[in-house]
Design an enzyme around this catalytic site. Sequence first.
Site, short mmCIF file in Angstrom:
data_model
loop_
_atom_site.label_atom_id
_atom_site.label_comp_id
_atom_site.label_asym_id
_atom_site.label_seq_id
_atom_site.Cartn_x
_atom_site.Cartn_y
_atom_site.Cartn_z
CE LYS A 193 -3.97 2.00 2.47
NZ LYS A 193 -4.87 1.86 3.64
CB SER A 214 -8.03 3.95 2.85
OG SER A 214 -7.20 3.29 3.81
CB SER A 219 -8.58 0.93 5.76
OG SER A 219 -9.25 2.13 6.04
#
Length: 489
Positions: free
Chosen positions: A79, A154, A178
């Site tokens: 990420k 996210s 997330s």
Amino acid sequence: MNIENVTAVALGEKLRSRKMSVREAVEGVYKSYMELDRELNAYSYFNIEEMRADADRAQKMIDSGEAPSILTGVPIGVKDNICTKGAPTTCASKMLRDFRPPFDATVVKQLKHAGMVAAGKTNMDEFAMGSTSETSCYGMVRNPWGTEHVPGGSSGGSAAAVSAGEAICALGSDTGGSIRQPASFCGVTGFKPTYGAVSRYGLIAYASSFDQIGPIARDVRDCAAIMDVISGQDGMDSTSLFCTQGESFYDSLTGDIKGTVIGLPEECFDDGVDKAVKENVEKMVKTLEGMGARIDPIRLPFIRYAVPTYYIIATAEASSNLSRFDGIKYGYRAGACATVDELMIRSRSEGFGSEVRKRILLGTFVLSSGYYDAYYNKALKMRRLIVEGFERAFSECDAIVCPTAPMTAPKAGSFLTDSMKMYLSDIFTVSVNLAGLPGLSVPCGFDEAGLPIGAQIIGAAGADKAVLNIGHAFQMATDYHEQRPGGVQ
């Protein structure tokens, strides 16, 4: 072997037995990326030459018989808020668009030590603030199960990449759901460990007391194998206090859940939950009961207070954490400013997107003089009550099962015009972060439109292996986790 459908553990076995080279695995991921990412936008950065160099190093480990992990040579997405030395780490924000860290996050060091191959940086909501992966400066991520739908957020890029086969597995970060919510929306498995089980050193903070790095993968076995790589105490992280000694996460997956007491919270199956979600999670519970688990109804009355408590504390911490991005010390700097005040105001106004600015403003407000006691201090007290509420619940049961999200993946744009709807989509996940507990999302069915549904398994602090084992038992009895999107539409 079809690289788009193979699990990380199965690929690792192929690589160690020389039935496939690491280069071939990397080229397979690259092929998927080239075919799909123009539509999905799951990556913010992808460098095939770096991957090939890492693949050659991993191959040498395998050829010498010194592969340090069952995942040596397996490509993994990272990420874009986790620092990678020399490679962009931007948090999908204009504010950090030119940032290339001079160091690796602890989890990235651990991946390299295990011989895993970083498959680029996955797209995300800006500074991890969002539930749809639509707030990225690189453009929105799209759901492989239907590109008119969001992948969740996210960590939407990580979930979409794994679901579509652009990554074998990936790392995400979970502040209020997330990892678990996008895993649910994209039909993959996502695990948020106990707070402190994985080092946060090198993770660019949103809300420090909530943030936790964890794996997104095809199944629970993959998540457990990744946890064996990234978990453990770290002297660079003062909150890394949880000891993971003893049997490995992967080896603890027996699939035996006879006698396990699973709590079913009434508050998580009310009228606010979509019919298909409720029916499929209840069906999952019956499957677990058929495998020897005992199902008991429980009450979690604090759930209704979890969302406001979370957003007050999280935005307050975000206001503090992001204060250093001012155009002087770090980040984007506006040009042609007459004063220092103008420089800071313009740099922050231009560098941050609207959702980030909104949360900074809210966090600054609840911390301000005259409102601290009315909002922030009250939220801290409520957080303590939520922790105590979970402790009471786990005195009656070994784990809790509920929906990961009250709905399946919404259409793109539907949450951007209704922020409250977006915040409430996290109603079943944020309380887990408030209490620092482990939470696992596993695919458990599909709605009428064919979109995936996820069920969440929650455990007491430190019961990560027990949570993973329950998820593994369910996946041994079902094949929802083996289903793949039919292709980009």
